[in-house]
Design a protein around this motif. Sequence first.
Motif, PDB file in Angstrom:
ATOM      1  N   CYS A  44       0.842  -1.196   0.000  1.00 12.29           N
ATOM      2  CA  CYS A  44       0.000   0.000   0.000  1.00 12.29           C
ATOM      3  C   CYS A  44       0.879   1.247   0.000  1.00 12.29           C
ATOM      4  CB  CYS A  44      -0.904  -0.014   1.237  1.00 12.29           C
ATOM      5  SG  CYS A  44      -2.130   1.297   1.266  1.00 12.29           S
ATOM      6  N   ASN A  45       0.463   2.250  -0.728  1.00 14.01           N
ATOM      7  CA  ASN A  45       1.188   3.507  -0.798  1.00 14.01           C
ATOM      8  C   ASN A  45       1.165   4.229   0.550  1.00 14.01           C
ATOM      9  OD1 ASN A  45       1.331   6.509  -1.296  1.00 14.01           O
ATOM     10  ND2 ASN A  45       1.740   5.768  -3.366  1.00 14.01           N
ATOM     11  N   LEU A  46       2.258   4.898   0.885  1.00 11.57           N
ATOM     12  CA  LEU A  46       2.325   5.663   2.141  1.00 11.57           C
ATOM     13  C   LEU A  46       1.204   6.689   2.252  1.00 11.57           C
ATOM     14  CD1 LEU A  46       6.170   6.338   2.380  1.00 11.57           C
ATOM     15  CD2 LEU A  46       4.803   5.080   4.034  1.00 11.57           C
ATOM     16  N   GLU A  47       0.951   7.395   1.155  1.00 13.35           N
ATOM     17  CA  GLU A  47      -0.099   8.418   1.171  1.00 13.35           C
ATOM     18  C   GLU A  47      -1.478   7.808   1.407  1.00 13.35           C
ATOM     19  OE1 GLU A  47       0.297  11.728   1.259  1.00 13.35           O
ATOM     20  OE2 GLU A  47       2.438  11.263   1.301  1.00 13.35           O
ATOM     21  N   THR A  48      -1.681   6.617   0.897  1.00 16.73           N
ATOM     22  CA  THR A  48      -2.955   5.936   1.103  1.00 16.73           C
ATOM     23  C   THR A  48      -3.121   5.568   2.568  1.00 16.73           C
ATOM     24  OG1 THR A  48      -2.853   5.089  -1.153  1.00 16.73           O
ATOM     25  CG2 THR A  48      -4.390   4.000   0.350  1.00 16.73           C
ATOM     26  N   ILE A  49      -2.048   5.123   3.186  1.00 18.78           N
ATOM     27  CA  ILE A  49      -2.102   4.815   4.627  1.00 18.78           C
ATOM     28  C   ILE A  49      -2.445   6.082   5.403  1.00 18.78           C
ATOM     29  CG2 ILE A  49      -0.753   4.079   6.639  1.00 18.78           C
ATOM     30  CD1 ILE A  49       0.800   2.211   4.688  1.00 18.78           C
ATOM     31  N   ARG A  50      -1.804   7.196   5.062  1.00  9.77           N
ATOM     32  CA  ARG A  50      -2.107   8.478   5.734  1.00  9.77           C
ATOM     33  C   ARG A  50      -3.585   8.831   5.552  1.00  9.77           C
ATOM     34  NH1 ARG A  50       2.981  10.484   3.326  1.00  9.77           N
ATOM     35  NH2 ARG A  50       4.517  10.369   4.978  1.00  9.77           N
ATOM     36  N   TYR A  51      -4.073   8.642   4.329  1.00  4.77           N
ATOM     37  CA  TYR A  51      -5.478   8.951   4.038  1.00  4.77           C
ATOM     38  C   TYR A  51      -6.407   8.081   4.887  1.00  4.77           C
ATOM     39  CZ  TYR A  51      -9.908   9.117   1.535  1.00  4.77           C
ATOM     40  OH  TYR A  51     -11.237   9.243   1.222  1.00  4.77           O
ATOM     41  N   TYR A  52      -6.137   6.792   4.968  1.00  2.00           N
ATOM     42  CA  TYR A  52      -6.977   5.898   5.759  1.00  2.00           C
ATOM     43  C   TYR A  52      -6.956   6.282   7.240  1.00  2.00           C
ATOM     44  CZ  TYR A  52      -7.460   2.805   1.682  1.00  2.00           C
ATOM     45  OH  TYR A  52      -7.745   2.278   0.449  1.00  2.00           O
ATOM     46  N   GLU A  53      -5.825   6.780   7.719  1.00  2.00           N
ATOM     47  CA  GLU A  53      -5.770   7.269   9.096  1.00  2.00           C
ATOM     48  C   GLU A  53      -6.615   8.535   9.234  1.00  2.00           C
ATOM     49  OE1 GLU A  53      -1.700   7.823  10.312  1.00  2.00           O
ATOM     50  OE2 GLU A  53      -1.217   5.743   9.854  1.00  2.00           O
ATOM     51  N   LYS A  54      -6.481   9.429   8.260  1.00  2.00           N
ATOM     52  CA  LYS A  54      -7.198  10.710   8.308  1.00  2.00           C
ATOM     53  C   LYS A  54      -8.706  10.505   8.352  1.00  2.00           C
ATOM     54  CE  LYS A  54      -7.752  15.009   5.762  1.00  2.00           C
ATOM     55  NZ  LYS A  54      -7.392  15.769   4.569  1.00  2.00           N
ATOM     56  N   ILE A  55      -9.202   9.519   7.586  1.00  5.66           N
ATOM     57  CA  ILE A  55     -10.646   9.277   7.564  1.00  5.66           C
ATOM     58  C   ILE A  55     -11.070   8.215   8.578  1.00  5.66           C
ATOM     59  CG2 ILE A  55     -10.879  10.052   5.168  1.00  5.66           C
ATOM     60  CD1 ILE A  55     -11.156   7.066   4.373  1.00  5.66           C
ATOM     61  N   ALA A  56     -10.133   7.818   9.413  1.00  4.19           N
ATOM     62  CA  ALA A  56     -10.368   6.911  10.544  1.00  4.19           C
ATOM     63  C   ALA A  56     -10.746   5.485  10.141  1.00  4.19           C
ATOM     64  CB  ALA A  56     -11.387   7.492  11.510  1.00  4.19           C
ATOM     65  N   LEU A  57     -10.313   5.039   8.967  1.00  5.28           N
ATOM     66  CA  LEU A  57     -10.443   3.608   8.659  1.00  5.28           C
ATOM     67  C   LEU A  57      -9.351   2.849   9.399  1.00  5.28           C
ATOM     68  CD1 LEU A  57     -11.297   3.206   4.861  1.00  5.28           C
ATOM     69  CD2 LEU A  57     -12.765   2.819   6.828  1.00  5.28           C
ATOM     70  N   LEU A  58      -8.203   3.478   9.503  1.00  2.00           N
ATOM     71  CA  LEU A  58      -7.119   2.951  10.332  1.00  2.00           C
ATOM     72  C   LEU A  58      -7.053   3.804  11.590  1.00  2.00           C
ATOM     73  CD1 LEU A  58      -4.124   2.318   7.881  1.00  2.00           C
ATOM     74  CD2 LEU A  58      -5.399   0.613   9.171  1.00  2.00           C
ATOM     75  N   PRO A  59      -6.912   3.181  12.751  1.00  2.86           N
ATOM     76  CA  PRO A  59      -6.812   3.975  13.973  1.00  2.86           C
ATOM     77  C   PRO A  59      -5.486   4.732  14.027  1.00  2.86           C
ATOM     78  CG  PRO A  59      -6.420   1.667  14.449  1.00  2.86           C
ATOM     79  CD  PRO A  59      -6.821   1.748  13.000  1.00  2.86           C
ATOM     80  N   ALA A  60      -5.463   5.813  14.765  1.00  2.00           N
ATOM     81  CA  ALA A  60      -4.213   6.554  14.950  1.00  2.00           C
ATOM     82  C   ALA A  60      -3.202   5.617  15.609  1.00  2.00           C
ATOM     83  CB  ALA A  60      -4.452   7.778  15.821  1.00  2.00           C
ATOM     84  N   PRO A  61      -2.028   5.503  15.036  1.00  2.00           N
ATOM     85  CA  PRO A  61      -1.045   4.568  15.589  1.00  2.00           C
ATOM     86  C   PRO A  61      -0.390   5.123  16.848  1.00  2.00           C
ATOM     87  CG  PRO A  61      -0.102   5.743  13.753  1.00  2.00           C
ATOM     88  CD  PRO A  61      -1.545   6.175  13.837  1.00  2.00           C
ATOM     89  N   ARG A  62       0.174   4.188  17.605  1.00  2.00           N
ATOM     90  CA  ARG A  62       0.989   4.602  18.748  1.00  2.00           C
ATOM     91  C   ARG A  62       2.206   5.312  18.213  1.00  2.00           C
ATOM     92  NH1 ARG A  62       0.976  -0.813  22.392  1.00  2.00           N
ATOM     93  NH2 ARG A  62       3.188  -0.452  22.280  1.00  2.00           N
TER      94      ARG A  62
END
Length: 142
Positions: A21-39
């Motif tokens: 997965c692209n880094l920017e896509t991971i950031r996007y998924y965090e921004k829209i809360a599909l991925l939780p904010a990491p430790r």
Amino acid sequence: MEFTPTFIPITRGVLAKRSGCNLETIRYYEKIALLPAPRRSAGGQRLYTDQDQRRLRFIMRARELGFSIDEIRSLLSMATAGTYTCAQIHGLTVAHLQDIRKKLADLARLERTLSEIADRCASDTAPDCPVIDALWEDQEQS
């Protein structure tokens, strides 16, 4: 003796590489809360777990299957809470399948229309072009 899983953190770069997965896509998924904010590490570096990697793969697979962000959010919510039934997931999947079939029918209509228009075109140097005429006609009929 009780087994306690070991937390072996990985960075966003490693997560991206492992998941494809692209880094920017991971950031996007965090921004829209599909991925939780990491430790975060003491130095502020984002640290991800195997569970985060697994969740990301779930999201990516759902996207490959054409599920919308809202549909994925719903699937994740049900899956992580463990409050779903197979019938609920089936219902969501069938609704998604109906949307895909509608899009396929729309694309088939679009292909036929474009093919008919292209077939009428002489593709020479004449200033009159049936493609342009058809586009104007469609605009005026709307």
